[in-house]
Scaffold this motif. Structure first.
Motif, PDB file in Angstrom:
ATOM      1  N   TYR A  47      11.641   6.178  -3.183  1.00  0.00           N
ATOM      2  CA  TYR A  47      10.269   6.558  -2.862  1.00  0.00           C
ATOM      3  C   TYR A  47       9.677   7.290  -4.060  1.00  0.00           C
ATOM      4  O   TYR A  47      10.226   8.293  -4.515  1.00  0.00           O
ATOM      5  N   ASP A  48       8.560   6.750  -4.553  1.00  0.00           N
ATOM      6  CA  ASP A  48       7.862   7.302  -5.710  1.00  0.00           C
ATOM      7  C   ASP A  48       6.729   8.190  -5.178  1.00  0.00           C
ATOM      8  O   ASP A  48       5.718   7.690  -4.686  1.00  0.00           O
ATOM      9  N   PHE A  49       6.902   9.522  -5.283  1.00  0.00           N
ATOM     10  CA  PHE A  49       5.902  10.442  -4.748  1.00  0.00           C
ATOM     11  C   PHE A  49       4.602  10.404  -5.545  1.00  0.00           C
ATOM     12  O   PHE A  49       3.522  10.590  -4.983  1.00  0.00           O
ATOM     13  N   ARG A  50       4.700  10.168  -6.827  1.00  0.00           N
ATOM     14  CA  ARG A  50       3.499  10.192  -7.661  1.00  0.00           C
ATOM     15  C   ARG A  50       2.574   9.043  -7.309  1.00  0.00           C
ATOM     16  O   ARG A  50       1.357   9.208  -7.211  1.00  0.00           O
ATOM     17  N   HIS A  51       3.138   7.843  -7.118  1.00  0.00           N
ATOM     18  CA  HIS A  51       2.319   6.666  -6.839  1.00  0.00           C
ATOM     19  C   HIS A  51       2.287   6.304  -5.358  1.00  0.00           C
ATOM     20  O   HIS A  51       1.663   5.318  -4.982  1.00  0.00           O
ATOM     21  N   ARG A  52       2.978   7.109  -4.527  1.00  0.00           N
ATOM     22  CA  ARG A  52       3.009   6.906  -3.074  1.00  0.00           C
ATOM     23  C   ARG A  52       3.510   5.507  -2.731  1.00  0.00           C
ATOM     24  O   ARG A  52       2.934   4.797  -1.924  1.00  0.00           O
ATOM     25  N   GLU A  53       4.616   5.115  -3.367  1.00  0.00           N
ATOM     26  CA  GLU A  53       5.164   3.778  -3.173  1.00  0.00           C
ATOM     27  C   GLU A  53       6.609   3.848  -2.687  1.00  0.00           C
ATOM     28  O   GLU A  53       7.390   4.681  -3.157  1.00  0.00           O
ATOM     29  N   ALA A  54       6.929   2.953  -1.755  1.00  0.00           N
ATOM     30  CA  ALA A  54       8.309   2.771  -1.324  1.00  0.00           C
ATOM     31  C   ALA A  54       8.803   1.451  -1.907  1.00  0.00           C
ATOM     32  O   ALA A  54       8.135   0.421  -1.784  1.00  0.00           O
ATOM     33  N   LEU A  55       9.965   1.499  -2.551  1.00  0.00           N
ATOM     34  CA  LEU A  55      10.507   0.301  -3.193  1.00  0.00           C
ATOM     35  C   LEU A  55      11.947   0.082  -2.761  1.00  0.00           C
ATOM     36  O   LEU A  55      12.730   1.031  -2.672  1.00  0.00           O
ATOM     37  N   ILE A  56      12.265  -1.164  -2.500  1.00  0.00           N
ATOM     38  CA  ILE A  56      13.643  -1.548  -2.216  1.00  0.00           C
ATOM     39  C   ILE A  56      14.077  -2.506  -3.318  1.00  0.00           C
ATOM     40  O   ILE A  56      13.526  -3.606  -3.449  1.00  0.00           O
ATOM     41  N   ASP A  57      15.005  -2.047  -4.128  1.00  0.00           N
ATOM     42  CA  ASP A  57      15.443  -2.822  -5.295  1.00  0.00           C
ATOM     43  C   ASP A  57      14.247  -3.276  -6.127  1.00  0.00           C
ATOM     44  O   ASP A  57      14.103  -4.450  -6.479  1.00  0.00           O
ATOM     45  N   ASP A  58      13.347  -2.326  -6.417  1.00  0.00           N
ATOM     46  CA  ASP A  58      12.166  -2.552  -7.255  1.00  0.00           C
ATOM     47  C   ASP A  58      11.106  -3.438  -6.623  1.00  0.00           C
ATOM     48  O   ASP A  58      10.118  -3.787  -7.269  1.00  0.00           O
ATOM     49  N   GLN A  59      11.282  -3.807  -5.350  1.00  0.00           N
ATOM     50  CA  GLN A  59      10.269  -4.579  -4.650  1.00  0.00           C
ATOM     51  C   GLN A  59       9.489  -3.640  -3.719  1.00  0.00           C
ATOM     52  O   GLN A  59      10.076  -2.929  -2.906  1.00  0.00           O
ATOM     53  N   THR A  60       8.164  -3.630  -3.849  1.00  0.00           N
ATOM     54  CA  THR A  60       7.330  -2.719  -3.070  1.00  0.00           C
ATOM     55  C   THR A  60       7.378  -3.058  -1.587  1.00  0.00           C
ATOM     56  O   THR A  60       7.247  -4.225  -1.196  1.00  0.00           O
ATOM     57  N   LEU A  61       7.579  -2.044  -0.783  1.00  0.00           N
ATOM     58  CA  LEU A  61       7.561  -2.189   0.668  1.00  0.00           C
ATOM     59  C   LEU A  61       6.151  -1.836   1.142  1.00  0.00           C
ATOM     60  O   LEU A  61       5.703  -0.696   1.010  1.00  0.00           O
ATOM     61  N   ASP A  62       5.444  -2.816   1.683  1.00  0.00           N
ATOM     62  CA  ASP A  62       4.071  -2.609   2.131  1.00  0.00           C
ATOM     63  C   ASP A  62       4.071  -1.942   3.503  1.00  0.00           C
ATOM     64  O   ASP A  62       4.556  -2.513   4.482  1.00  0.00           O
ATOM     65  N   LEU A  63       3.543  -0.710   3.552  1.00  0.00           N
ATOM     66  CA  LEU A  63       3.541   0.053   4.793  1.00  0.00           C
ATOM     67  C   LEU A  63       2.129   0.518   5.131  1.00  0.00           C
ATOM     68  O   LEU A  63       1.394   0.951   4.239  1.00  0.00           O
ATOM     69  N   PRO A  64       1.744   0.477   6.403  1.00  0.00           N
ATOM     70  CA  PRO A  64       0.480   1.096   6.803  1.00  0.00           C
ATOM     71  C   PRO A  64       0.512   2.588   6.519  1.00  0.00           C
ATOM     72  O   PRO A  64       1.581   3.197   6.397  1.00  0.00           O
ATOM     73  N   ARG A  65      -0.652   3.189   6.456  1.00  0.00           N
ATOM     74  CA  ARG A  65      -0.795   4.580   6.024  1.00  0.00           C
ATOM     75  C   ARG A  65       0.093   5.533   6.809  1.00  0.00           C
ATOM     76  O   ARG A  65       0.811   6.351   6.223  1.00  0.00           O
ATOM     77  N   ARG A  66       0.081   5.475   8.129  1.00  0.00           N
ATOM     78  CA  ARG A  66       0.818   6.469   8.906  1.00  0.00           C
ATOM     79  C   ARG A  66       2.322   6.245   8.828  1.00  0.00           C
ATOM     80  O   ARG A  66       3.086   7.216   8.830  1.00  0.00           O
ATOM     81  N   GLU A  67       2.768   5.013   8.727  1.00  0.00           N
ATOM     82  CA  GLU A  67       4.199   4.777   8.535  1.00  0.00           C
ATOM     83  C   GLU A  67       4.640   5.310   7.180  1.00  0.00           C
ATOM     84  O   GLU A  67       5.731   5.872   7.043  1.00  0.00           O
ATOM     85  N   ARG A  68       3.782   5.160   6.168  1.00  0.00           N
ATOM     86  CA  ARG A  68       4.120   5.680   4.838  1.00  0.00           C
ATOM     87  C   ARG A  68       4.193   7.206   4.860  1.00  0.00           C
ATOM     88  O   ARG A  68       5.068   7.810   4.244  1.00  0.00           O
ATOM     89  N   LEU A  69       3.274   7.848   5.592  1.00  0.00           N
ATOM     90  CA  LEU A  69       3.304   9.307   5.684  1.00  0.00           C
ATOM     91  C   LEU A  69       4.552   9.796   6.412  1.00  0.00           C
ATOM     92  O   LEU A  69       5.139  10.821   6.048  1.00  0.00           O
ATOM     93  N   VAL A  70       4.968   9.071   7.449  1.00  0.00           N
ATOM     94  CA  VAL A  70       6.211   9.423   8.149  1.00  0.00           C
ATOM     95  C   VAL A  70       7.392   9.331   7.189  1.00  0.00           C
ATOM     96  O   VAL A  70       8.217  10.248   7.094  1.00  0.00           O
ATOM     97  N   LEU A  71       7.478   8.213   6.466  1.00  0.00           N
ATOM     98  CA  LEU A  71       8.588   8.020   5.529  1.00  0.00           C
ATOM     99  C   LEU A  71       8.582   9.093   4.450  1.00  0.00           C
ATOM    100  O   LEU A  71       9.635   9.671   4.122  1.00  0.00           O
ATOM    101  N   GLU A  72       7.418   9.390   3.897  1.00  0.00           N
ATOM    102  CA  GLU A  72       7.337  10.389   2.830  1.00  0.00           C
ATOM    103  C   GLU A  72       7.798  11.759   3.320  1.00  0.00           C
ATOM    104  O   GLU A  72       8.498  12.488   2.610  1.00  0.00           O
TER     105      GLU A  72
END
Length: 224
Positions: free
Chosen positions: A134-159
């Protein structure tokens, strides 16, 4: 990031709230000094956006009262009074930044991000658990360098969960990170976001377990 917006003009408040939420900012809104002070006392905010001209007084008078209560959230003052002396008086009153109206919402978002970075200079820019980065600066979740597309609230939960892997995050803390005070929250809304997030991580074999801790909250850790 969670902010408190103290602005009495309904149209301005609506525009700012919408623009900020598009940037994953959770926004609580107060339309006068009294409500803003009450919310700042009990809430935990990363920043306060404060209009100077409010129905019950000069917005800047709130800053010293908050500091006396040890509310340390940085303050951006907003005003139509944007002359040099107005800016100086605003900064002297304790505002961390000052913006004259009209202004571009993109600039406000950028200034909020700059203020938000200040207390966290020692925080790691990334967290890695299992195959997920999880890249906090760019607010991105990546699995093996592939971006995981998440809706806003799911991303906030994960972060929120991945900031403290292996530790239980209270349900109230998760709800505070995801929802504004005026959001209508169903009794199982948070659980639904976590269920969908868990399913996506499982489908991609991310190597992560999100475990419910009975009567407390949730815990994220590497799958065993």
């Amino acid at each position: 990031m969670r902010i408190l917006l103290i602005e009495d003009e309904p149209e301005m408040a609506s525009v700012l709230k919408t623009a900020l939420e598009r940037q994953d900012v959770v926004v609580d809104h107060a339309s006068n000094l009294a409500d803003g002070e009450a919310m700042a006392r009990i809430g935990s905010y990363d920043a306060i956006v404060l209009d100077r001209r409010l129905p019950d007084g000069e917005g800047l008078t709130l800053i010293p009262r908050l500091r006396a209560l040890h509310v340390e959230a940085p303050v951006i003052a907003l005003t139509a009074m944007s002359g040099l002396q107005d800016r100086v008086s605003g900064l002297d009153a304790g505002a961390d930044d000052y913006m004259g109206k009209p202004f571009a919402t993109e600039e406000l978002v950028a200034r909020l991000r700059a203020l938000h970075r200040r207390p966290y200079t020692l925080r790691a820019d990334q967290a890695v658990v299992g195959r997920l980065t999880y890249d906090f600066r760019h607010r991105e979740a990546l699995i093996d360098d592939q971006t995981l597309d998440l809706p806003r609230r799911e991303r906030l939960v994960l972060e929120t969960l991945i900031r403290r892997p292996g530790r239980t995050i209270m349900r109230s803390a998760l709800e505070e990170a995801v929802y504004a005070l005026d959001d209508e929250i169903g009794s199982n809304a948070l659980d639904a976001h976590i269920s969908r997030l868990r399913r996506k991580l499982d489908d991609l074999a991310a190597g992560i377990e999100i475990r419910a801790i009975r009567n407390l909250g949730y815990l994220l850790r590497a799958a065993s």
